[in-house]
Design a protein around this motif. Structure first.
Motif, PDB file in Angstrom:
ATOM      1  N   HIS A   1       0.709  -1.368  -0.181  1.00 43.53           N
ATOM      2  CA  HIS A   1       0.220   0.032  -0.064  1.00 43.53           C
ATOM      3  C   HIS A   1       1.000   1.258  -0.060  1.00 43.53           C
ATOM      4  CE1 HIS A   1      -3.368  -2.690   1.567  1.00 43.53           C
ATOM      5  NE2 HIS A   1      -3.588  -2.407   0.564  1.00 43.53           N
ATOM      6  N   TRP A   2       2.022   1.290   0.745  1.00 46.71           N
ATOM      7  CA  TRP A   2       2.529   2.486   0.876  1.00 46.71           C
ATOM      8  C   TRP A   2       3.494   2.696  -0.488  1.00 46.71           C
ATOM      9  CZ3 TRP A   2       5.769   0.160   5.655  1.00 46.71           C
ATOM     10  CH2 TRP A   2       4.865   0.291   6.964  1.00 46.71           C
ATOM     11  N   ARG A   3       3.766   1.759  -0.999  1.00 45.08           N
ATOM     12  CA  ARG A   3       4.610   1.881  -2.388  1.00 45.08           C
ATOM     13  C   ARG A   3       3.367   2.338  -3.475  1.00 45.08           C
ATOM     14  NH1 ARG A   3       7.274  -2.846  -2.725  1.00 45.08           N
ATOM     15  NH2 ARG A   3       5.537  -3.692  -4.053  1.00 45.08           N
ATOM     16  N   ARG A   4       2.213   1.870  -3.545  1.00 48.21           N
ATOM     17  CA  ARG A   4       1.268   2.272  -4.255  1.00 48.21           C
ATOM     18  C   ARG A   4       0.914   3.804  -4.161  1.00 48.21           C
ATOM     19  NH1 ARG A   4      -4.754   1.112  -2.326  1.00 48.21           N
ATOM     20  NH2 ARG A   4      -3.764   2.503  -0.522  1.00 48.21           N
ATOM     21  N   ASP A   5       1.115   4.281  -2.654  1.00 45.19           N
ATOM     22  CA  ASP A   5       0.989   5.561  -2.492  1.00 45.19           C
ATOM     23  C   ASP A   5       2.134   6.548  -2.529  1.00 45.19           C
ATOM     24  OD1 ASP A   5      -1.715   5.103  -1.870  1.00 45.19           O
ATOM     25  OD2 ASP A   5      -1.257   4.705   0.558  1.00 45.19           O
ATOM     26  N   GLY A   6       3.120   5.984  -3.273  1.00 44.71           N
ATOM     27  CA  GLY A   6       4.478   6.820  -3.498  1.00 44.71           C
ATOM     28  C   GLY A   6       5.481   6.669  -2.777  1.00 44.71           C
TER      29      GLY A   6
ATOM     30  N   THR B   1      11.616  -7.985   2.286  1.00 44.41           N
ATOM     31  CA  THR B   1      11.823  -9.334   1.911  1.00 44.41           C
ATOM     32  C   THR B   1      11.805 -10.057   3.215  1.00 44.41           C
ATOM     33  OG1 THR B   1      13.631 -10.885   0.813  1.00 44.41           O
ATOM     34  CG2 THR B   1      14.456  -8.846   1.949  1.00 44.41           C
ATOM     35  N   LEU B   2      11.793 -11.340   2.944  1.00 47.75           N
ATOM     36  CA  LEU B   2      11.684 -12.494   4.162  1.00 47.75           C
ATOM     37  C   LEU B   2      12.894 -13.513   4.084  1.00 47.75           C
ATOM     38  CD1 LEU B   2       8.045 -12.972   3.216  1.00 47.75           C
ATOM     39  CD2 LEU B   2       8.769 -11.202   5.095  1.00 47.75           C
ATOM     40  N   ASP B   3      13.175 -13.771   5.155  1.00 48.61           N
ATOM     41  CA  ASP B   3      14.030 -15.081   5.366  1.00 48.61           C
ATOM     42  C   ASP B   3      13.346 -16.194   5.777  1.00 48.61           C
ATOM     43  OD1 ASP B   3      15.954 -14.180   3.857  1.00 48.61           O
ATOM     44  OD2 ASP B   3      17.311 -13.662   5.747  1.00 48.61           O
ATOM     45  N   ALA B   4      13.743 -17.101   6.315  1.00 48.13           N
ATOM     46  CA  ALA B   4      13.213 -18.376   6.626  1.00 48.13           C
ATOM     47  C   ALA B   4      12.571 -18.168   8.376  1.00 48.13           C
ATOM     48  CB  ALA B   4      13.810 -19.656   6.854  1.00 48.13           C
ATOM     49  N   GLY B   5      11.958 -17.051   8.586  1.00 43.78           N
ATOM     50  CA  GLY B   5      11.440 -16.593   9.767  1.00 43.78           C
ATOM     51  C   GLY B   5      10.402 -15.596   9.593  1.00 43.78           C
ATOM     52  N   PRO B   6       9.816 -15.073  10.986  1.00 46.50           N
ATOM     53  CA  PRO B   6       8.661 -14.216  10.893  1.00 46.50           C
ATOM     54  C   PRO B   6       9.118 -12.752  10.729  1.00 46.50           C
ATOM     55  CG  PRO B   6       9.191 -14.829  13.034  1.00 46.50           C
ATOM     56  CD  PRO B   6      10.032 -15.813  12.109  1.00 46.50           C
ATOM     57  N   SER B   7      10.400 -12.486  10.669  1.00 48.50           N
ATOM     58  CA  SER B   7      10.877 -11.190  10.714  1.00 48.50           C
ATOM     59  C   SER B   7      10.901 -10.704   9.193  1.00 48.50           C
ATOM     60  CB  SER B   7      12.485 -11.040  11.250  1.00 48.50           C
ATOM     61  OG  SER B   7      12.464 -11.369  12.326  1.00 48.50           O
ATOM     62  N   ILE B   8      10.681  -9.299   9.106  1.00 49.38           N
ATOM     63  CA  ILE B   8      10.640  -8.760   7.559  1.00 49.38           C
ATOM     64  C   ILE B   8      11.444  -7.685   7.758  1.00 49.38           C
ATOM     65  CG2 ILE B   8       8.590  -7.140   8.631  1.00 49.38           C
ATOM     66  CD1 ILE B   8       7.530  -7.524   5.623  1.00 49.38           C
ATOM     67  N   HIS B   9      12.232  -7.607   6.496  1.00 50.84           N
ATOM     68  CA  HIS B   9      13.273  -6.588   6.064  1.00 50.84           C
ATOM     69  C   HIS B   9      12.582  -5.839   5.104  1.00 50.84           C
ATOM     70  CE1 HIS B   9      16.341  -9.210   8.200  1.00 50.84           C
ATOM     71  NE2 HIS B   9      15.403 -10.213   7.449  1.00 50.84           N
ATOM     72  N   LEU B  10      12.898  -4.316   5.483  1.00 48.70           N
ATOM     73  CA  LEU B  10      12.231  -3.385   4.626  1.00 48.70           C
ATOM     74  C   LEU B  10      13.506  -2.582   3.841  1.00 48.70           C
ATOM     75  CD1 LEU B  10       9.094  -1.804   6.624  1.00 48.70           C
ATOM     76  CD2 LEU B  10       9.291  -3.740   5.199  1.00 48.70           C
ATOM     77  N   LEU B  11      13.319  -2.591   2.612  1.00 47.31           N
ATOM     78  CA  LEU B  11      14.298  -1.775   1.909  1.00 47.31           C
ATOM     79  C   LEU B  11      13.993  -0.611   1.455  1.00 47.31           C
ATOM     80  CD1 LEU B  11      15.355  -4.635  -0.493  1.00 47.31           C
ATOM     81  CD2 LEU B  11      16.395  -4.355   1.576  1.00 47.31           C
ATOM     82  N   CYS B  12      15.052   0.622   1.541  1.00 45.21           N
ATOM     83  CA  CYS B  12      14.784   1.794   0.982  1.00 45.21           C
ATOM     84  C   CYS B  12      15.885   2.542   0.811  1.00 45.21           C
ATOM     85  CB  CYS B  12      13.684   2.610   2.025  1.00 45.21           C
ATOM     86  SG  CYS B  12      14.359   3.026   3.494  1.00 45.21           S
ATOM     87  N   GLU B  13      15.692   3.627  -0.085  1.00 51.15           N
ATOM     88  CA  GLU B  13      16.949   4.433  -0.245  1.00 51.15           C
ATOM     89  C   GLU B  13      17.186   5.353   1.259  1.00 51.15           C
ATOM     90  OE1 GLU B  13      18.002   4.983  -4.552  1.00 51.15           O
ATOM     91  OE2 GLU B  13      15.754   5.809  -4.275  1.00 51.15           O
ATOM     92  N   ALA B  14      18.410   5.841   1.516  1.00 53.86           N
ATOM     93  CA  ALA B  14      18.462   6.746   2.766  1.00 53.86           C
ATOM     94  C   ALA B  14      17.424   7.785   2.908  1.00 53.86           C
ATOM     95  CB  ALA B  14      19.971   7.320   2.453  1.00 53.86           C
TER      96      ALA B  14
ATOM     97  N   SER C   1      14.339   7.839   2.113  1.00 50.34           N
ATOM     98  CA  SER C   1      13.188   7.572   2.560  1.00 50.34           C
ATOM     99  C   SER C   1      12.986   6.942   3.790  1.00 50.34           C
ATOM    100  CB  SER C   1      12.791   6.779   1.391  1.00 50.34           C
ATOM    101  OG  SER C   1      12.645   7.036   0.045  1.00 50.34           O
ATOM    102  N   LEU C   2      14.481   6.935   4.560  1.00 52.61           N
ATOM    103  CA  LEU C   2      14.212   6.008   5.838  1.00 52.61           C
ATOM    104  C   LEU C   2      13.225   6.676   6.852  1.00 52.61           C
ATOM    105  CD1 LEU C   2      15.393   3.877   7.665  1.00 52.61           C
ATOM    106  CD2 LEU C   2      17.435   5.495   8.369  1.00 52.61           C
ATOM    107  N   GLY C   3      13.299   8.004   7.106  1.00 57.24           N
ATOM    108  CA  GLY C   3      12.177   8.606   7.909  1.00 57.24           C
ATOM    109  C   GLY C   3      11.000   8.432   7.726  1.00 57.24           C
ATOM    110  N   ASP C   4      10.587   8.469   6.423  1.00 53.03           N
ATOM    111  CA  ASP C   4       9.322   8.035   6.153  1.00 53.03           C
ATOM    112  C   ASP C   4       8.956   6.594   6.474  1.00 53.03           C
ATOM    113  OD1 ASP C   4       8.711  10.706   5.260  1.00 53.03           O
ATOM    114  OD2 ASP C   4       9.077  10.267   3.319  1.00 53.03           O
TER     115      ASP C   4
END
Ligand code: PMV
Length: 367
Positions: free
Chosen positions: A294-299, A305-318, A320-323
């Motif tokens: 949804h956030w990506r749709r909104d700009g 990405t996900l590994d073999a576990g419940p944690s989630i890793h979010l990628l962004c450029e520096a 966009s980190l605050g947002d």
């Protein structure tokens, strides 16, 4: 390490049989795969069925000291200040045996390892652990391996550990055999100022280890389809990294993680007869997966990405980190979790007595 070093020759061995050398300390970051290693063609050598691409995570570090001591009757392993359990000691000893064979050393070793991050928060601690151990143990045994051979060695301790040896953005070449399956840097840390926000929801321990997941992968009817498209996915991720095309990277990386989880969810784990398939994700993981789309749709330029576990890793450029942080904080309000921010990190490195990073030797890798 970021440089290639000359490959080990027997003449490089400083220590004779059992001759104690010095304590050597090395450190390494865990890494996060953009294209995942899932399924093996050789369980003993940790040879993968597909190539993978990752980035080292600066936000977490394992630091490991090794010294070989004639006075020891058995290897001693201290992990975060406590004696390690017997399974861990067994894995470490098996790895030290590889080093002892290479260096013609017989002494047992004292291994003191510390993570600056908690277990089970979504960082692959076995990757940083075996990368740091490989570098510290070889140097303590008196041998200097080039980056490629160190990566081969680390891979035998834990597959993805081979990717924590080189700098920055890294590709693991599946290879034809033991010596040709290693990781190399695709681009240095400074190539792209990405941020990786790791969100680890507080959950019960996972039901199936990644080891069992690897072993079960071939039982999924979707595994062949995953392997059939993996070269294309690798090509797309490589190209997105080279051109710093975030939108292209985002879609490729998300789809790749979903592919792994589709395989896991339809795999049969033979020794767990009541399990229909492997579900590594938890409700909080799904919540953030949906939110990211949804956030990506909104700009907002963000991807998961996900590994073999419940944690989630979010990628962004520096920029966009605050947002991204603000959006995660709002979305996870009231849901217990931990959050870590990383940028692309260096490969495994040696530390000197004062704990400062030591420049890697400038050597050329012989063929
Ligand atoms: O290195 P292992 O055996 O812990 O396997 C790593 C598996 C994944 O994290 C799911 C994927 C990857 O490439 O790191």
């Amino acid at each position: 390490m970021g440089v290639s070093g000359s490959c080990c020759r027997v003449s490089d061995v400083q220590a004779g049989r059992g001759e104690p050398v010095i304590e050597v300390t090395a450190a390494a970051h865990p890494n996060l795969a953009f294209v995942k290693y899932w399924g093996r063609r050789d369980d003993l050598l940790n040879l993968p069925l597909n190539g993978s691409i990752s980035v080292n995570l600066s936000g977490a570090t394992t630091t490991t000291s090794v010294d070989f001591d004639d006075g020891l009757a058995a290897d001693e392993v201290l992990l975060n200040g406590e004696p390690a359990d017997s399974t861990t000691v067994g894995r470490v000893t098996a790895h030290l045996d590889r080093v002892r064979t290479m260096a013609q050393v017989v002494s047992r070793a004292r291994v003191v390892s510390r993570n600056d991050f908690p277990a089970d928060v979504g960082f692959a601690s076995s990757a940083s652990a075996f990368a740091a151990l490989s570098l510290a143990a070889t140097r303590a045994a008196g041998i200097t391996l080039c980056e490629r051979d160190l990566s081969v060695l680390a891979r035998k301790g834990s597959g993805s550990a081979c990717r924590s040896i080189p700098d920055g953005f890294v590709e693991w070449l599946p290879g034809r055999d033991d010596v040709s399956s290693y990781a190399r840097s695709l681009a240095p840390c400074g190539h792209w100022d990405l941020r990786i926000v790791t969100v680890a929801p507080e959950t019960a321990p996972k039901l199936v280890s990644s080891l069992d997941g690897h072993r079960a992968a071939h039982t999924s009817p979707f595994y062949a389809a995953r392997l059939a498209e993996i070269e294309h996915v690798l090509g797309r991720v490589r190209a997105s990294l080279v051109t710093r095309d975030f939108q292209s990277l985002a879609l490729a990386v998300e789809r790749e993680a979903l592919s792994l989880h589709a395989v896991a969810a339809t795999s049969v784990v033979a020794h767990v007869p009541w399990l229909s398939g492997i579900l590594y994700i938890e409700p909080a993981t799904v919540r953030l997966m949906l939110a990211v789309q949804h956030w990506r749709r909104d700009g907002l330029a963000v991807a998961f990405t996900l590994d073999a576990g419940p944690s989630i890793h979010l990628l962004c450029e520096a920029g966009s980190l605050g947002d991204v942080r603000a959006a995660v904080t709002q979305e996870m309000d009231g849901i217990p979790h931990q959050l870590y921010v990383s940028h692309p990190g260096r490969g495994a490195w040696l530390k000197n007595e004062t704990g400062e990073a030591e420049a890697p030797p400038d050597q050329t890798c012989s063929q």
